[in-house]
Design an enzyme around this catalytic site. Structure first.
Site, short mmCIF file in Angstrom:
data_model
loop_
_atom_site.label_atom_id
_atom_site.label_comp_id
_atom_site.label_asym_id
_atom_site.label_seq_id
_atom_site.Cartn_x
_atom_site.Cartn_y
_atom_site.Cartn_z
N THR A 137 -29.01 -29.75 -37.64
CA THR A 137 -30.05 -29.17 -38.24
C THR A 137 -30.77 -29.71 -39.37
O THR A 137 -32.04 -29.96 -39.17
CB THR A 137 -29.78 -27.47 -38.63
OG1 THR A 137 -29.32 -26.90 -37.67
CG2 THR A 137 -31.05 -26.79 -39.24
N ASP A 154 -30.77 -20.76 -32.90
CA ASP A 154 -29.41 -21.38 -33.21
C ASP A 154 -28.51 -20.37 -33.29
O ASP A 154 -27.47 -20.61 -32.66
CB ASP A 154 -29.74 -22.22 -34.57
CG ASP A 154 -28.43 -23.21 -34.73
OD1 ASP A 154 -28.20 -24.18 -33.75
OD2 ASP A 154 -27.74 -22.88 -35.64
ZN ZN Z 1 -30.11 -26.60 -35.95
#
Ligand code: ZN
Length: 542
Positions: free
Chosen positions: A77, A302
């Protein structure tokens, strides 16, 4: 006679070489949408039930690069958001993982962490956030510089790193405090919360969301793109036996982080956009005669994807719901700015692997490698071969950090040790290749996995041994899944530009995530971010 003169004049005009029009018009607002963990395939896999006004509108009226990829390892991320907005890779922008081992501190560094700043709103533990680990400028920084800071930049997300890295060094960032259920910032950005943020927090929307029940949007038997709801591959929420709909959040939230639980449901996307509307209105974004930039990251996909995996009904439902949120948002942007007056891009910070145990059940090679087991094996081996000592400083993000100081003391050649340990690691199931930092520094790799590794390799911060797992392999538990590799399931993400200055179209030419920022530079006639290595996407510009 008069007519002849007119004709001559016309001929004269037509014979002039045409001068290129220098167009300094700008969009009112740029909206960067990053969906955390969105595979490119989700645009198509669930399309038969997307509305016409959400993802499909972006796909059909915007320009879609169908073959957009991450061009480095690791696909996490922090690096993902940093790379989209800087147009470069961890080798240059320095965000080499979400958290990584620091030799200097002998402890972990968080990508968006900053011990010198403090919380503003929210709670103290979640407020030590700034972009100071980001070593290059972002496209959002360059927009601020280009307008002598008249342009406003706002980054917002549930995850702090999804807000602060896109906002760059000169923008404002707000993220969700999972303790208090408030959006917060840090002293890097503000000394107190702007009134519109405090007003938004006063509405206490998260408390409403965590008292709802997350049911499928349509009857569950119509979710034909996903595997059975009840299976052994998904991680159930605390306090619930099976990973199955419906999820009574009122009942579940006390054992799943209270107001923090909203992040793990599609209501996190709703909350993110609730806050985006408040930001647009509170800051009058795009209404002040300068181009402003709103960087939105949807973090909830996510959390949902990690827990349930890309084949789950939960992920399918998340995208059907997110599609409706995006439809509503685009309609709002039309009403606020007018069609064609704003520019949107859609992408993702990484994809995701299938749940390894699920793939094994389908006879596809996959597996789980245990980091603690490998760590113990490395410690045992180094102690046996090189003598007793703390040779392995750290094993994280598929990288091994060796004790260079001890090697000097014991007169061990660390380059030889790297080679030796690389050979040792190759004996283990699931490890495909091991590269050494010596190779990363001394060889210019142009293609394949070592090239991806090299673009993620930072000379000062990365480890001595870089491990590549076999395709389909994960380091993690037996339930749920993760990402981080250079395989296509992790690298292939949406890249769509829509709106101001963009004509509809699509291309399957392979482009990189680092091409997004340079494309924006060309569209806006502003500088490239200072570390940018990407190429403007010509299909979108021509
Ligand atoms: Zn991510």
């Amino acid at each position: 006679m008069k007519k002849l003169w007119s004709l001559l004049l016309l001929a004269l005009i037509l014979s002039q070489p045409s001068l290129a029009q220098i167009n300094e018009e700008k969009p009112k607002l740029i909206i960067g949408i990053v969906v955390d963990q969105m595979r490119q395939e989700y645009l198509h896999k669930f399309a038969d039930r997307y509305s016409d006004g959400g993802f499909k509108r972006l796909m059909s009226e915007g320009f879609m690069m169908k073959n957009g990829h991450y061009n480095y390892i690791p696909t996490y991320t922090g690096p993902g958001h940093a790379s989209i907005y800087t147009g470069t890779t961890p080798a240059t922008h320095g965000i080499i993982a979400n958290s990584w081992y620091s030799r200097k501190l002998d402890s972990s560094i968080y990508c968006a962490g900053d011990s010198t700043v403090t919380f503003v709103g929210g709670t103290e533990a979640n407020g030590k956030i700034s972009p100071r680990n980001l070593l290059t400028t972002t496209i959002t920084d360059e927009l601020r510089f280009a307008t002598n800071k008249r342009s406003k930049v706002i980054g917002l997300a549930i995850k702090d790193r999804g807000a602060s890295l896109p906002a760059g060094h000169l923008g404002d960032a707000y993220w969700y405090d999972s303790q208090s259920g408030e959006f917060m910032t840090s002293s890097y950005y503000h000394s107190e919360l702007p009134k519109w943020v405090a007003d938004f927090n006063d509405k206490k929307l998260p408390e409403q969301y965590i008292s709802k029940t997350w049911e499928t949007l349509y009857p569950i038997e119509t979710y034909v793109q996903s595997i059975e709801d009840d299976n052994d591959f998904e991680a159930a929420f605390g306090g619930k036996e099976r990973p199955t709909f419906p999820y009574d959040l009122n009942e579940l939230n006390p054992s799943n982080g209270g107001v923090g639980m909203v992040a793990s449901t599609p209501f996190g996307n709703t909350l993110t956009l609730d806050f985006a509307y408040a930001a647009i209105e509170g800051e009058e974004l795009g209404m002040r005669g300068e181009t402003d930039f709103l960087a939105i990251s949807f973090s909830s996909p996510d959390y949902i994807g990690h827990r349930f995996g890309p084949g789950s009904k939960e992920v399918e439902d998340n995208y059907l719901r997110l599609d409706l949120e995006i439809e509503k948002f685009l309609n709002y942007l039309d009403d606020t700015y007018g069609q064609g007056e704003y520019l949107v891009f859609l992408s993702a910070d990484h994809g995701v692997a299938d749940v390894a145990t699920y793939m094994e059940s389908e006879n596809v090679p996959a597996g789980n490698a245990s980091v603690s087991y490998l760590n113990a094996q490395l410690r045992g081996y180094t102690n046996a071969v090189y003598g007793a000592g703390d040779w392995i400083m750290n094993l994280s993000n598929d990288q091994v950090f060796l004790n260079a100081k001890l090697a000097r003391e014991k007169d061990v050649d660390i380059d030889d040790m790297e080679e030796d340990l690389a050979q040792f690691l190759l004996k283990f199931n699931g490890i495909k290749e091991v590269y050494t930092s010596t190779a990363m520094r001394n060889t210019q790799f142009t293609e394949g996995r070592p090239a991806l590794l090299q673009k993620g390799y930072n000379h000062k911060a990365s480890g001595e041994l870089l491990i590549i797992l076999e395709p389909g392999w994960l380091t993690g538990g037996m339930k749920g899944t993760s990402h981080g590799t250079g395989y296509t399931y992790d690298t292939h993400v949406p890249i769509i530009f829509y709106g101001w200055g963009i004509e509809a179209g699509e291309s399957s030419r392979k482009v990189s995530i680092t091409d997004i920022a340079p494309t924006l530079s060309m569209l806006l006639n502003i500088r490239l971010p200072n570390g940018s290595i990407g190429e403007p996407i010509s299909e979108i510009l021509d």
